[in-house]
Design a protein around this motif. Structure first.
Motif, PDB file in Angstrom:
ATOM      1  N   MET A   1       0.822  -1.210   0.000  1.00 57.81           N
ATOM      2  CA  MET A   1       0.000   0.000   0.000  1.00 57.81           C
ATOM      3  C   MET A   1       0.857   1.261   0.000  1.00 57.81           C
ATOM      4  SD  MET A   1      -2.838  -1.166   2.795  1.00 57.81           S
ATOM      5  CE  MET A   1      -3.723   0.374   2.718  1.00 57.81           C
ATOM      6  N   ARG A   2       2.014   1.173   0.592  1.00 56.59           N
ATOM      7  CA  ARG A   2       2.890   2.343   0.675  1.00 56.59           C
ATOM      8  C   ARG A   2       4.176   2.088  -0.100  1.00 56.59           C
ATOM      9  NH1 ARG A   2       2.899   4.239   7.006  1.00 56.59           N
ATOM     10  NH2 ARG A   2       0.686   3.933   7.436  1.00 56.59           N
ATOM     11  N   PRO A   3       4.756   3.133  -0.704  1.00 57.55           N
ATOM     12  CA  PRO A   3       6.074   2.957  -1.306  1.00 57.55           C
ATOM     13  C   PRO A   3       7.121   2.728  -0.220  1.00 57.55           C
ATOM     14  CG  PRO A   3       5.401   5.263  -1.382  1.00 57.55           C
ATOM     15  CD  PRO A   3       4.219   4.486  -0.899  1.00 57.55           C
ATOM     16  N   LYS A   4       8.220   2.090  -0.603  1.00 58.46           N
ATOM     17  CA  LYS A   4       9.292   1.813   0.342  1.00 58.46           C
ATOM     18  C   LYS A   4      10.530   2.631  -0.006  1.00 58.46           C
ATOM     19  CE  LYS A   4       8.099  -2.974   1.586  1.00 58.46           C
ATOM     20  NZ  LYS A   4       6.918  -3.181   0.747  1.00 58.46           N
ATOM     21  N   ILE A   5      11.183   3.120   1.035  1.00 58.45           N
ATOM     22  CA  ILE A   5      12.491   3.768   0.920  1.00 58.45           C
ATOM     23  C   ILE A   5      13.469   2.892   1.691  1.00 58.45           C
ATOM     24  CG2 ILE A   5      13.836   5.839   1.428  1.00 58.45           C
ATOM     25  CD1 ILE A   5      11.127   7.367   1.501  1.00 58.45           C
ATOM     26  N   VAL A   6      14.438   2.305   1.007  1.00 64.78           N
ATOM     27  CA  VAL A   6      15.376   1.369   1.621  1.00 64.78           C
ATOM     28  C   VAL A   6      16.708   2.076   1.877  1.00 64.78           C
ATOM     29  CG1 VAL A   6      16.573  -0.845   1.396  1.00 64.78           C
ATOM     30  CG2 VAL A   6      14.279  -0.560   0.436  1.00 64.78           C
ATOM     31  N   LEU A   7      17.208   1.948   3.092  1.00 61.57           N
ATOM     32  CA  LEU A   7      18.499   2.534   3.469  1.00 61.57           C
ATOM     33  C   LEU A   7      19.520   1.406   3.561  1.00 61.57           C
ATOM     34  CD1 LEU A   7      17.263   4.896   6.357  1.00 61.57           C
ATOM     35  CD2 LEU A   7      17.118   5.244   3.866  1.00 61.57           C
ATOM     36  N   PHE A   8      20.505   1.403   2.662  1.00 62.17           N
ATOM     37  CA  PHE A   8      21.490   0.330   2.562  1.00 62.17           C
ATOM     38  C   PHE A   8      22.879   0.925   2.788  1.00 62.17           C
ATOM     39  CE2 PHE A   8      23.756  -2.760  -0.508  1.00 62.17           C
ATOM     40  CZ  PHE A   8      23.971  -3.697   0.490  1.00 62.17           C
ATOM     41  N   LEU A  29       8.957  11.482   9.211  1.00 58.73           N
ATOM     42  CA  LEU A  29       8.422  12.376   8.181  1.00 58.73           C
ATOM     43  C   LEU A  29       7.394  11.660   7.312  1.00 58.73           C
ATOM     44  CD1 LEU A  29       8.572  15.081   6.563  1.00 58.73           C
ATOM     45  CD2 LEU A  29      10.360  14.001   5.180  1.00 58.73           C
ATOM     46  N   PHE A  30       7.703  10.417   6.917  1.00 56.53           N
ATOM     47  CA  PHE A  30       6.848   9.678   5.987  1.00 56.53           C
ATOM     48  C   PHE A  30       5.900   8.713   6.706  1.00 56.53           C
ATOM     49  CE2 PHE A  30      10.322  10.903   3.114  1.00 56.53           C
ATOM     50  CZ  PHE A  30       9.591  11.367   2.021  1.00 56.53           C
ATOM     51  N   ALA A  31       5.640   8.963   7.990  1.00 59.13           N
ATOM     52  CA  ALA A  31       4.905   7.996   8.812  1.00 59.13           C
ATOM     53  C   ALA A  31       3.595   7.523   8.185  1.00 59.13           C
ATOM     54  CB  ALA A  31       4.625   8.598  10.187  1.00 59.13           C
ATOM     55  N   ARG A  32       2.875   8.390   7.494  1.00 63.10           N
ATOM     56  CA  ARG A  32       1.595   8.011   6.885  1.00 63.10           C
ATOM     57  C   ARG A  32       1.683   7.852   5.374  1.00 63.10           C
ATOM     58  NH1 ARG A  32      -3.313   8.863   9.476  1.00 63.10           N
ATOM     59  NH2 ARG A  32      -4.177   7.939   7.570  1.00 63.10           N
ATOM     60  N   TRP A  33       2.886   7.967   4.821  1.00 66.23           N
ATOM     61  CA  TRP A  33       2.980   8.013   3.368  1.00 66.23           C
ATOM     62  C   TRP A  33       3.939   6.986   2.759  1.00 66.23           C
ATOM     63  CZ3 TRP A  33       1.989  12.187   6.418  1.00 66.23           C
ATOM     64  CH2 TRP A  33       0.851  12.941   6.096  1.00 66.23           C
ATOM     65  N   ALA A  34       4.947   6.544   3.493  1.00 67.08           N
ATOM     66  CA  ALA A  34       5.923   5.585   2.947  1.00 67.08           C
ATOM     67  C   ALA A  34       6.571   4.826   4.099  1.00 67.08           C
ATOM     68  CB  ALA A  34       7.001   6.303   2.127  1.00 67.08           C
ATOM     69  N   LEU A 216       2.632  12.239  -2.449  1.00 68.86           N
ATOM     70  CA  LEU A 216       2.201  10.873  -2.137  1.00 68.86           C
ATOM     71  C   LEU A 216       0.805  10.871  -1.511  1.00 68.86           C
ATOM     72  CD1 LEU A 216       5.457   9.439  -0.520  1.00 68.86           C
ATOM     73  CD2 LEU A 216       4.541   8.861  -2.772  1.00 68.86           C
ATOM     74  N   PRO A 217      -0.029   9.923  -1.908  1.00 71.20           N
ATOM     75  CA  PRO A 217      -1.331   9.798  -1.255  1.00 71.20           C
ATOM     76  C   PRO A 217      -1.188   9.042   0.062  1.00 71.20           C
ATOM     77  CG  PRO A 217      -1.122   8.128  -2.954  1.00 71.20           C
ATOM     78  CD  PRO A 217       0.135   8.959  -3.027  1.00 71.20           C
ATOM     79  N   ALA A 218      -1.997   9.399   1.044  1.00 69.15           N
ATOM     80  CA  ALA A 218      -2.056   8.605   2.280  1.00 69.15           C
ATOM     81  C   ALA A 218      -2.718   7.274   1.954  1.00 69.15           C
ATOM     82  CB  ALA A 218      -2.837   9.345   3.352  1.00 69.15           C
ATOM     83  N   ASP A 219      -2.239   6.192   2.570  1.00 71.86           N
ATOM     84  CA  ASP A 219      -2.763   4.873   2.204  1.00 71.86           C
ATOM     85  C   ASP A 219      -4.161   4.605   2.765  1.00 71.86           C
ATOM     86  OD1 ASP A 219      -2.026   4.598   4.818  1.00 71.86           O
ATOM     87  OD2 ASP A 219      -0.815   2.809   4.554  1.00 71.86           O
TER      88      ASP A 219
END
Length: 237
Positions: A1-8, A29-34, A216-219
């Motif tokens: 439902m949400r996009p992912k931001i991966v920290l590697f 920051l992205f708690a409701r969006w990603a 980004l839309p909220a899920d």
């Protein structure tokens, strides 16, 4: 439902979910969006990252789910360890670092063709801080700022070659007042202020790539959009 931001990345990524960390700030920051997904490995260099990247990325996107929107790749601080000093076993020669970094990015692009990649250069080094916090009694640091700068330059070159955005945190941090102590807690890892500096740069790059709260839309429906006279109507679609 949400996009992912991966920290590697290495320890600076692994520790980024700590109090005041740049990863934790992104997650907030992205708690409701990603969803911000942590893949940090303390002490790793690009040689080890290349050997383990496939396993590291397992489970990031279960079968049938969308690939990550963005992966940050933040290695080089350990590669730049001096080969004849205390942390020499982590050292990776500059040409190999360049090749490894390029191969990591190509692997990620081949796995997820639509995923954005943001490279982050190694940070600057406060040599006095390293002697105090990780010294071996010789009075010499196991990392130098000059060496870190050389690896940062190569990281930027890989980004230019592959057409990827890059955050030159080595240069950016050295533009901060009293950067040695304000940005770095032990000559290498970040203070809360150092984390804030990187966080703001990552947010800028994400925004430049079209990833922000405004885009980004909220899920699920936000509380502010729920009709108090008929709350369940907001969940009918």
């Amino acid at each position: 439902m949400r996009p992912k931001i991966v920290l590697f990345g290495d320890s600076i990524t692994e520790e980024s979910f700590g109090e005041g960390g740049w990863g934790a700030s992104l997650a907030h920051l992205f708690a409701r969006w990603a969803d911000v997904v942590l893949r940090g490995y303390s002490g790793y260099n690009t040689r080890w990252a290349l050997k383990t990247v496939e396993r590291a990325m397992e489970g990031v996107c279960p079968e049938g789910s969308a690939p990550p929107a963005v992966v940050t790749v933040f290695f080089g601080a350990n590669d730049a360890s001096l080969p004849d000093r205390r942390s020499g076993f982590q050292h990776v020669p500059l040409p190999e670092y360049q090749s490894n970094l390029r191969t990591l990015c190509v692997f990620l692009k081949e796995r997820w063709s639509g995923t954005g990649i943001i490279l982050i250069t190694p940070p600057p080094i406060d040599e006095e801080g390293r002697i105090q916090n990780n010294g071996d009694g010789s009075g010499l640091p196991e990392r130098t700022n000059e060496s870190a700068g050389a690896y940062a330059k190569v990281c930027k070159a890989v980004a230019e070659e592959l057409g990827l955005p890059v955050i030159d945190i080595w240069s950016i941090m050295q533009g901060c007042p009293n950067w040695e102590k304000s940005c770095l807690s032990d000559g290498l890892h970040f203070t809360p202020y150092g984390n804030k500096v990187l966080y703001e740069e990552v947010v800028k790059k994400l925004r430049d790539g079209g990833l922000s709260i405004g885009t980004l839309p909220a899920d699920l429906p936000l509380f502010s959009s729920i009709d108090p006279n008929d709350p369940l109507k907001s969940f009918s679609n």
